[in-house]
Design a protein around this motif. Structure first.
Motif, PDB file in Angstrom:
ATOM      1  N   GLU A  21       0.827  -1.212   0.000  1.00 31.92           N
ATOM      2  CA  GLU A  21       0.000   0.000   0.000  1.00 31.92           C
ATOM      3  C   GLU A  21       0.860   1.261   0.000  1.00 31.92           C
ATOM      4  OE1 GLU A  21      -3.393   0.542  -0.060  1.00 31.92           O
ATOM      5  OE2 GLU A  21      -3.439  -1.550  -0.694  1.00 31.92           O
ATOM      6  N   LEU A  22       1.982   1.213   0.728  1.00 39.86           N
ATOM      7  CA  LEU A  22       2.878   2.377   0.756  1.00 39.86           C
ATOM      8  C   LEU A  22       3.404   2.705  -0.640  1.00 39.86           C
ATOM      9  CD1 LEU A  22       5.165   2.170   3.938  1.00 39.86           C
ATOM     10  CD2 LEU A  22       3.560   3.961   3.328  1.00 39.86           C
ATOM     11  N   LYS A  23       3.783   1.693  -1.402  1.00 46.03           N
ATOM     12  CA  LYS A  23       4.267   1.917  -2.771  1.00 46.03           C
ATOM     13  C   LYS A  23       3.210   2.625  -3.612  1.00 46.03           C
ATOM     14  CE  LYS A  23       6.914  -2.391  -2.794  1.00 46.03           C
ATOM     15  NZ  LYS A  23       7.017  -3.732  -3.421  1.00 46.03           N
ATOM     16  N   LYS A  24       1.970   2.134  -3.543  1.00 47.44           N
ATOM     17  CA  LYS A  24       0.892   2.731  -4.346  1.00 47.44           C
ATOM     18  C   LYS A  24       0.638   4.173  -3.927  1.00 47.44           C
ATOM     19  CE  LYS A  24      -1.477  -1.734  -4.828  1.00 47.44           C
ATOM     20  NZ  LYS A  24      -2.695  -2.494  -4.454  1.00 47.44           N
ATOM     21  N   ILE A  25       0.592   4.410  -2.619  1.00 51.24           N
ATOM     22  CA  ILE A  25       0.328   5.759  -2.121  1.00 51.24           C
ATOM     23  C   ILE A  25       1.440   6.715  -2.544  1.00 51.24           C
ATOM     24  CG2 ILE A  25       0.241   7.144  -0.006  1.00 51.24           C
ATOM     25  CD1 ILE A  25      -1.254   4.841   1.318  1.00 51.24           C
ATOM     26  N   TYR A  26       2.686   6.274  -2.427  1.00 53.89           N
ATOM     27  CA  TYR A  26       3.805   7.143  -2.794  1.00 53.89           C
ATOM     28  C   TYR A  26       3.752   7.507  -4.278  1.00 53.89           C
ATOM     29  CZ  TYR A  26       8.491   8.668  -4.008  1.00 53.89           C
ATOM     30  OH  TYR A  26       9.548   9.383  -4.520  1.00 53.89           O
ATOM     31  N   ARG A 299       6.010  15.600   4.710  1.00 52.45           N
ATOM     32  CA  ARG A 299       6.056  16.910   5.359  1.00 52.45           C
ATOM     33  C   ARG A 299       7.135  17.794   4.740  1.00 52.45           C
ATOM     34  NH1 ARG A 299       3.818  17.417  10.521  1.00 52.45           N
ATOM     35  NH2 ARG A 299       5.576  18.665  11.214  1.00 52.45           N
ATOM     36  N   LEU A 300       8.298  17.208   4.451  1.00 51.66           N
ATOM     37  CA  LEU A 300       9.375  17.972   3.828  1.00 51.66           C
ATOM     38  C   LEU A 300       8.999  18.390   2.414  1.00 51.66           C
ATOM     39  CD1 LEU A 300      12.259  19.068   3.936  1.00 51.66           C
ATOM     40  CD2 LEU A 300      13.076  16.814   3.207  1.00 51.66           C
ATOM     41  N   ALA A 301       8.313  17.504   1.674  1.00 52.23           N
ATOM     42  CA  ALA A 301       7.901  17.828   0.300  1.00 52.23           C
ATOM     43  C   ALA A 301       6.912  18.992   0.288  1.00 52.23           C
ATOM     44  CB  ALA A 301       7.287  16.602  -0.361  1.00 52.23           C
ATOM     45  N   LYS A 302       6.006  19.036   1.268  1.00 48.96           N
ATOM     46  CA  LYS A 302       5.052  20.145   1.353  1.00 48.96           C
ATOM     47  C   LYS A 302       5.777  21.465   1.627  1.00 48.96           C
ATOM     48  CE  LYS A 302       1.347  20.009   3.692  1.00 48.96           C
ATOM     49  NZ  LYS A 302       0.456  19.852   4.856  1.00 48.96           N
ATOM     50  N   VAL A 303       6.682  21.443   2.587  1.00 51.45           N
ATOM     51  CA  VAL A 303       7.444  22.650   2.925  1.00 51.45           C
ATOM     52  C   VAL A 303       8.265  23.109   1.727  1.00 51.45           C
ATOM     53  CG1 VAL A 303       9.313  23.533   4.355  1.00 51.45           C
ATOM     54  CG2 VAL A 303       7.513  22.183   5.399  1.00 51.45           C
ATOM     55  N   MET A 373      -2.463  24.104  -5.440  1.00 49.95           N
ATOM     56  CA  MET A 373      -3.164  23.577  -4.274  1.00 49.95           C
ATOM     57  C   MET A 373      -3.683  22.144  -4.444  1.00 49.95           C
ATOM     58  SD  MET A 373      -2.632  25.688  -1.968  1.00 49.95           S
ATOM     59  CE  MET A 373      -3.604  24.786  -0.758  1.00 49.95           C
ATOM     60  N   PRO A 374      -4.194  21.742  -5.619  1.00 51.00           N
ATOM     61  CA  PRO A 374      -4.672  20.348  -5.735  1.00 51.00           C
ATOM     62  C   PRO A 374      -3.626  19.306  -5.375  1.00 51.00           C
ATOM     63  CG  PRO A 374      -5.451  21.646  -7.587  1.00 51.00           C
ATOM     64  CD  PRO A 374      -4.507  22.524  -6.834  1.00 51.00           C
ATOM     65  N   LEU A 375      -2.361  19.539  -5.750  1.00 57.68           N
ATOM     66  CA  LEU A 375      -1.295  18.591  -5.405  1.00 57.68           C
ATOM     67  C   LEU A 375      -1.090  18.527  -3.890  1.00 57.68           C
ATOM     68  CD1 LEU A 375       1.416  19.347  -8.132  1.00 57.68           C
ATOM     69  CD2 LEU A 375      -0.003  17.294  -7.951  1.00 57.68           C
ATOM     70  N   LEU A 376      -1.124  19.680  -3.249  1.00 52.19           N
ATOM     71  CA  LEU A 376      -0.939  19.727  -1.796  1.00 52.19           C
ATOM     72  C   LEU A 376      -2.138  19.115  -1.067  1.00 52.19           C
ATOM     73  CD1 LEU A 376       0.545  23.300  -1.679  1.00 52.19           C
ATOM     74  CD2 LEU A 376       1.734  21.256  -0.920  1.00 52.19           C
ATOM     75  N   GLU A 377      -3.321  19.320  -1.605  1.00 54.83           N
ATOM     76  CA  GLU A 377      -4.514  18.747  -0.974  1.00 54.83           C
ATOM     77  C   GLU A 377      -4.501  17.227  -1.037  1.00 54.83           C
ATOM     78  OE1 GLU A 377      -7.622  20.647  -3.070  1.00 54.83           O
ATOM     79  OE2 GLU A 377      -7.401  22.576  -2.018  1.00 54.83           O
ATOM     80  N   VAL A 378      -3.979  16.683  -2.138  1.00 56.08           N
ATOM     81  CA  VAL A 378      -3.863  15.223  -2.259  1.00 56.08           C
ATOM     82  C   VAL A 378      -2.938  14.673  -1.179  1.00 56.08           C
ATOM     83  CG1 VAL A 378      -2.934  13.365  -3.702  1.00 56.08           C
ATOM     84  CG2 VAL A 378      -4.432  15.088  -4.707  1.00 56.08           C
ATOM     85  N   VAL A 379      -1.811  15.363  -0.950  1.00 51.66           N
ATOM     86  CA  VAL A 379      -0.865  14.919   0.077  1.00 51.66           C
ATOM     87  C   VAL A 379      -1.481  15.064   1.465  1.00 51.66           C
ATOM     88  CG1 VAL A 379       1.387  15.374   1.122  1.00 51.66           C
ATOM     89  CG2 VAL A 379       1.139  15.423  -1.356  1.00 51.66           C
ATOM     90  N   ASP A 380      -2.232  16.137   1.698  1.00 51.69           N
ATOM     91  CA  ASP A 380      -2.906  16.303   2.994  1.00 51.69           C
ATOM     92  C   ASP A 380      -3.891  15.166   3.258  1.00 51.69           C
ATOM     93  OD1 ASP A 380      -1.606  18.598   3.799  1.00 51.69           O
ATOM     94  OD2 ASP A 380      -3.028  19.944   2.800  1.00 51.69           O
ATOM     95  N   LEU A 383      -2.004  12.027   4.188  1.00 50.08           N
ATOM     96  CA  LEU A 383      -1.538  11.998   5.567  1.00 50.08           C
ATOM     97  C   LEU A 383      -2.678  11.764   6.552  1.00 50.08           C
ATOM     98  CD1 LEU A 383       1.017  14.956   5.457  1.00 50.08           C
ATOM     99  CD2 LEU A 383       1.551  12.529   5.666  1.00 50.08           C
ATOM    100  N   SER A 384      -3.826  12.340   6.283  1.00 50.61           N
ATOM    101  CA  SER A 384      -4.935  12.254   7.246  1.00 50.61           C
ATOM    102  C   SER A 384      -5.778  10.999   7.092  1.00 50.61           C
ATOM    103  CB  SER A 384      -5.828  13.489   7.107  1.00 50.61           C
ATOM    104  OG  SER A 384      -6.377  13.561   5.809  1.00 50.61           O
TER     105      SER A 384
END
Length: 433
Positions: A21-26, A299-303, A373-380, A383-384
């Motif tokens: 699952e981690l591979k797919k999510i990444y 988190r680092l990628a978002k920053v 923003m769409p890219l950042l929202e996907v990462v948010d 994470l959640s």
């Protein structure tokens, strides 16, 4: 009696499911953000499947003649291809000791083109490094669960001024980001921390949770001297690590020779068990560690995205681009403060400002992208929601090492007995309260 067999099978299934699952999510959610904002040019190369599938790794770091190679030999209870042990700086290369049915050795240039191994990004350090890098295959039962990386002895005095020909601390940083444990070895007779050793320890900063400190060759001094040496080591570490917490130091003599001073035998055996118990937990907690590392990376990628977008916003459209670039790099601290204020980012999540300035000097700011923003929202959401779902897949009982009590020298679990039979023999006749 054999309930641990069911636990082990269940653990392996859980780990495989979580890593899949981690591979797919990444690939689907975090990688697009990294590629859009050139994350790989600034921080860490793209993660491959081999990074997720790799066994837990242990990195040994220390000055020359502190017993790093002997420590590996002690764990494996045998030699491995490329082993050299001596009082002088004998290990002059990075050696990844890994499992294989046949004993052999793979040189660095061939190793970094193997898609099954996780070392492909190391080719960026050039031939000077690859000629000092190899993989030793050993059919040892210990290596079925973990891999071990031996490093060159860190130099002191005049020797440390000799250029190695490659970015030594950069290689250490690459390994530190990917390994599960970093063992810093100190010799009881050689506690001075050279400039190169200090830089190496600083390169490991940010991975404090992985670091374990070992005071090796402690049987070579009596109990009174040991107390003084331990105090001196803690004083030296306090100046380098710069943390308010006291570092945990394991004291012992990790080789297969009789103890010179036997008065501290009980202490050494207890410390050895504590350290090996910690190493034994690595395979069981592998999925959790990779999950944690992916969260830190996200988190680092978002920053990073916020920083790049802010720099792009400050660039002029037509004239004065070069001068503005130099001004932005010089005043990068101001950009950091603005990002923290506008996006509620902790200052601790931001990358090191000096390293960022060095990389930015070679970048074309006009090719940077504004905020998307769409890219950042996907990462948010990743994470959640996705990460929380994966966390629930790892049962609480598998996140903690369940061990049996010690009874008359019987070791902690079936893995400990299997992995360290010499310790079983040494401890068999000891009495435990």
């Amino acid at each position: 009696m054999f309930s641990w067999l069911k636990r082990e099978t269940k653990t392996e299934e859980v780990v495989e499911n979580v890593l899949g699952e981690l591979k797919k999510i990444y690939r689907s959610k975090l990688l697009p953000l990294e590629e859009h904002y050139n994350f790989h040019d600034f921080h860490s190369p793209k993660l491959e499947d081999s990074d997720f599938d790799a066994k837990p790794m242990i990195l040994l770091v220390g000055q020359y003649s502190t017993g790093k190679t002997t420590f590996i030999r002690y764990l494996l209870e045998r030699d491995f291809p490329g082993i050299r042990i001596g009082p002088e700086p004998t290990t002059d290369r990075f050696i990844a000791v890994m499992y294989d049915d046949k004993e052999g050795m793979i040189p660095g240039n061939a190793l970094v083109v193997d898609p099954k191994k996780q070392f492909r990004p190391l080719e960026k350090y050039g031939n000077a490094f690859l000629n000092r890098f190899q993989c030793s295959h050993v059919p040892s039962p210990v290596l079925r669960a973990i891999s071990i990386v031996d490093t060159p002895g860190i130099l002191s005095g005049e020797k440390q001024r000799v250029d190695r020909g490659y970015d030594f601390t950069g290689v250490l940083e690459w390994f530190a980001e990917r390994v599960d444990r970093i063992i810093l070895l100190f010799d009881a007779h050689k506690l001075d921390i050279s400039d190169e050793f200090r830089r190496s320890i600083e390169a490991l900063r940010g991975h404090d949770d992985k670091i374990r400190i070992v005071l090796n060759k402690a049987d070579m001094i009596d109990h009174q001297q040991l107390m003084r040496v331990y105090g001196a080591l803690m004083w030296s570490l306090g100046k380098v690590l710069q943390t308010p917490e006291v570092a945990r130091v394991y004291i012992g003599s990790f080789w297969d020779q009789p103890l010179r001073y036997d008065v501290n035998r009980r202490l050494f055996e207890d410390e050895e068990q504590d350290l090996f118990r910690d190493l034994q937990s690595l395979p069981r907690n592998a999925a959790l560690r990779k999950l944690n590392d992916l969260i830190k990376r996200a988190r680092l990628a978002k920053v990073h995205a916020y920083l790049i977008a802010e720099l792009r916003k400050e660039m002029p459209q037509i004239f004065g681009k070069d001068s503005k670039k130099k001004e932005l790099i010089k005043n990068l601290g101001t950009i950091y403060d603005r990002v923290c204020r506008e996006h509620q980012v902790s200052i601790g999540d931001l990358p090191d400002i000096k390293k960022m300035q060095e990389v930015l000097a070679n970048q074309d700011f006009t090719k940077f992208h504004s905020i998307k923003m769409p890219l950042l929202e996907v990462v948010d959401r990743m994470l959640s929601i996705d990460i929380a779902r994966l966390m629930s897949m790892i049962p609480q009982e598998e996140m903690q090492l369940v061990s049996e009590p010690l009874v008359k020298g019987r070791l902690l679990s079936h893995k400990r007995i299997h992995m360290f039979p010499s310790n079983r023999r040494r401890l068999r006749n000891l009495r435990f309260t």
